[in-house]
Design a protein around this motif. Structure first.
Motif, PDB file in Angstrom:
ATOM      1  N   THR A   3      63.961  -0.271 -11.357  1.00 40.46           N
ATOM      2  CA  THR A   3      63.569  -1.350 -12.160  1.00 40.46           C
ATOM      3  C   THR A   3      63.615  -2.686 -11.535  1.00 40.46           C
ATOM      4  N   VAL A   4      62.592  -3.357 -12.004  1.00 36.23           N
ATOM      5  CA  VAL A   4      62.570  -4.744 -11.276  1.00 36.23           C
ATOM      6  C   VAL A   4      62.516  -5.771 -12.117  1.00 36.23           C
ATOM      7  N   MET A   5      63.634  -6.751 -12.223  1.00 36.99           N
ATOM      8  CA  MET A   5      63.704  -7.492 -13.258  1.00 36.99           C
ATOM      9  C   MET A   5      63.664  -9.042 -12.391  1.00 36.99           C
ATOM     10  N   LYS A   6      62.655  -9.996 -13.113  1.00 34.53           N
ATOM     11  CA  LYS A   6      62.568 -11.310 -12.396  1.00 34.53           C
ATOM     12  C   LYS A   6      62.859 -12.111 -13.695  1.00 34.53           C
ATOM     13  N   PRO A   7      63.306 -13.331 -13.350  1.00 35.48           N
ATOM     14  CA  PRO A   7      63.619 -14.172 -14.377  1.00 35.48           C
ATOM     15  C   PRO A   7      62.240 -14.620 -15.026  1.00 35.48           C
ATOM     16  N   SER A   8      62.265 -14.773 -16.311  1.00 30.93           N
ATOM     17  CA  SER A   8      60.893 -14.962 -17.186  1.00 30.93           C
ATOM     18  C   SER A   8      60.270 -16.497 -16.837  1.00 30.93           C
ATOM     19  N   THR A   9      59.183 -16.494 -16.633  1.00 27.21           N
ATOM     20  CA  THR A   9      58.607 -17.767 -16.189  1.00 27.21           C
ATOM     21  C   THR A   9      58.156 -18.194 -17.624  1.00 27.21           C
ATOM     22  N   ARG A  10      56.999 -17.270 -18.092  1.00 28.18           N
ATOM     23  CA  ARG A  10      56.279 -17.750 -19.337  1.00 28.18           C
ATOM     24  C   ARG A  10      55.973 -16.490 -20.008  1.00 28.18           C
ATOM     25  N   PRO A  11      55.650 -16.481 -21.358  1.00 28.62           N
ATOM     26  CA  PRO A  11      55.065 -15.410 -21.936  1.00 28.62           C
ATOM     27  C   PRO A  11      53.570 -15.040 -21.747  1.00 28.62           C
ATOM     28  N   LEU A  12      53.203 -13.861 -21.768  1.00 24.69           N
ATOM     29  CA  LEU A  12      51.913 -13.667 -21.658  1.00 24.69           C
ATOM     30  C   LEU A  12      50.775 -14.404 -22.711  1.00 24.69           C
ATOM     31  N   THR A  13      49.674 -14.908 -22.359  1.00 21.24           N
ATOM     32  CA  THR A  13      49.034 -15.609 -23.298  1.00 21.24           C
ATOM     33  C   THR A  13      48.154 -14.571 -24.371  1.00 21.24           C
ATOM     34  N   THR A  14      47.726 -14.871 -25.214  1.00 18.16           N
ATOM     35  CA  THR A  14      46.900 -13.985 -25.880  1.00 18.16           C
ATOM     36  C   THR A  14      45.727 -13.247 -25.373  1.00 18.16           C
ATOM     37  N   ALA A  15      44.901 -14.106 -24.386  1.00 11.21           N
ATOM     38  CA  ALA A  15      43.837 -13.483 -23.827  1.00 11.21           C
ATOM     39  C   ALA A  15      44.433 -12.390 -22.651  1.00 11.21           C
ATOM     40  N   GLU A  16      45.570 -12.762 -22.009  1.00 11.83           N
ATOM     41  CA  GLU A  16      46.172 -11.695 -20.967  1.00 11.83           C
ATOM     42  C   GLU A  16      46.445 -10.316 -21.707  1.00 11.83           C
ATOM     43  N   ILE A  17      46.885 -10.370 -22.715  1.00  7.66           N
ATOM     44  CA  ILE A  17      47.595  -9.481 -23.490  1.00  7.66           C
ATOM     45  C   ILE A  17      46.308  -8.607 -23.859  1.00  7.66           C
ATOM     46  N   ALA A  18      45.288  -9.212 -24.507  1.00 12.09           N
ATOM     47  CA  ALA A  18      43.962  -8.504 -24.807  1.00 12.09           C
ATOM     48  C   ALA A  18      43.283  -8.243 -23.398  1.00 12.09           C
ATOM     49  N   ALA A  19      43.162  -8.556 -22.352  1.00 10.41           N
ATOM     50  CA  ALA A  19      42.700  -7.911 -21.160  1.00 10.41           C
ATOM     51  C   ALA A  19      43.563  -6.850 -20.703  1.00 10.41           C
ATOM     52  N   LEU A  20      44.613  -6.640 -20.806  1.00  8.68           N
ATOM     53  CA  LEU A  20      45.581  -5.860 -20.313  1.00  8.68           C
ATOM     54  C   LEU A  20      45.276  -4.549 -21.072  1.00  8.68           C
ATOM     55  N   ALA A  21      45.457  -4.750 -22.413  1.00  8.16           N
ATOM     56  CA  ALA A  21      45.341  -3.705 -23.520  1.00  8.16           C
ATOM     57  C   ALA A  21      43.881  -3.177 -23.626  1.00  8.16           C
ATOM     58  N   LEU A  22      42.900  -4.013 -23.154  1.00 11.03           N
ATOM     59  CA  LEU A  22      41.653  -3.533 -23.240  1.00 11.03           C
ATOM     60  C   LEU A  22      41.332  -2.279 -21.976  1.00 11.03           C
ATOM     61  N   SER A  23      42.235  -3.050 -20.990  1.00 10.47           N
ATOM     62  CA  SER A  23      42.055  -2.019 -19.734  1.00 10.47           C
ATOM     63  C   SER A  23      42.786  -0.843 -19.986  1.00 10.47           C
ATOM     64  N   LEU A  24      43.875  -0.693 -20.799  1.00 14.74           N
ATOM     65  CA  LEU A  24      44.596   0.318 -20.837  1.00 14.74           C
ATOM     66  C   LEU A  24      44.180   1.350 -22.074  1.00 14.74           C
ATOM     67  N   ALA A  25      43.387   0.784 -23.040  1.00 13.95           N
ATOM     68  CA  ALA A  25      42.768   1.432 -23.994  1.00 13.95           C
ATOM     69  C   ALA A  25      41.738   2.206 -23.732  1.00 13.95           C
ATOM     70  N   HIS A  26      40.815   2.205 -22.727  1.00 10.21           N
ATOM     71  CA  HIS A  26      39.789   2.986 -22.207  1.00 10.21           C
ATOM     72  C   HIS A  26      40.152   3.624 -21.229  1.00 10.21           C
ATOM     73  N   MET A  27      41.398   3.694 -20.760  1.00  6.16           N
ATOM     74  CA  MET A  27      42.041   4.542 -19.667  1.00  6.16           C
ATOM     75  C   MET A  27      42.166   6.110 -19.913  1.00  6.16           C
ATOM     76  N   GLY A  28      41.951   6.338 -21.111  1.00  3.43           N
ATOM     77  CA  GLY A  28      42.215   7.647 -21.646  1.00  3.43           C
ATOM     78  C   GLY A  28      43.680   8.037 -21.884  1.00  3.43           C
ATOM     79  N   SER A  29      44.060   9.300 -21.617  1.00  3.20           N
ATOM     80  CA  SER A  29      45.540   9.761 -22.067  1.00  3.20           C
ATOM     81  C   SER A  29      46.200  10.408 -20.995  1.00  3.20           C
ATOM     82  N   GLY A  30      45.769  10.143 -19.807  1.00  5.68           N
ATOM     83  CA  GLY A  30      46.265  10.787 -18.519  1.00  5.68           C
ATOM     84  C   GLY A  30      47.976   9.978 -18.418  1.00  5.68           C
ATOM     85  N   PRO A  31      48.481  10.629 -17.417  1.00  5.24           N
ATOM     86  CA  PRO A  31      50.016   9.958 -17.085  1.00  5.24           C
ATOM     87  C   PRO A  31      50.183   8.555 -16.607  1.00  5.24           C
TER      88      PRO A  31
END
Length: 161
Positions: A3-31
């Motif tokens: 587990t890698v822990m770094k000090p938090s610099t700033r929270p994700l922006t709404t646009a960053e969260i949406a981009a990450l989630a969209l990328s994950l949402a269409h990845m399917g259900s693999g490991p």
């Protein structure tokens, strides 16, 4: 696994969260997709998410899309990344289908629905298109006009530039 822990610099922006989630949402259900979604859920653990709307939205962000919707989401994500206009066959709430060219800007989730947010060339206005109402997507080779994501998110309280 380490587990890698770094000090938090700033929270994700709404646009960053949406981009990450969209990328994950269409990845399917693999490991890898399951592990990536678990990571996204972990990122939310440090935020205050008491609201039921936010909890439902988080569930939508971290759940795989149905295969047909995931295919359309990939086309939409590619159009956003490539900065190309996308042609949507869109069924409105009354069941009427229209074909629209859209300058895609971002995707977002509200409660149990994914939305494409962009400039609709037919309406000459900002529109949000619910993924489950998008019947078909067609890539185009027309360049999309540049738009700032922050100007298109409805909860930002701003209008498009």
């Amino acid at each position: 696994m380490t587990t890698v822990m770094k000090p938090s610099t700033r929270p994700l922006t709404t646009a960053e969260i949406a981009a990450l989630a969209l990328s994950l949402a269409h990845m399917g259900s693999g490991p890898q997709a399951i592990t990536a979604r678990r990571g996204l859920r972990h990122a939310f653990e440090h935020m205050e998410l008491d609201d039921e709307v936010i909890a439902t939205t988080l569930e939508t962000l971290t759940s795989p899309m149905p295969p047909a919707t995931a295919d359309r989401a990939r086309t939409i994500a590619n159009a956003i990344t490539s900065r190309l206009v996308i042609r949507l066959h869109y069924q409105d709430v009354t069941g009427r289908i229209t074909v629209r060219d859209v300058d895609p800007v971002t995707c977002m989730v509200h409660r149990e629905y994914w939305y494409l947010v962009g400039m609709c060339r037919m309406r000459h206005a900002i529109r949000a298109f619910r993924f489950d109402r998008i019947v078909a997507t067609e890539p185009t080779f027309m360049p999309a006009r540049p738009h700032m994501v922050e100007n298109f998110l409805p909860f930002q309280g701003r209008r498009a530039a």
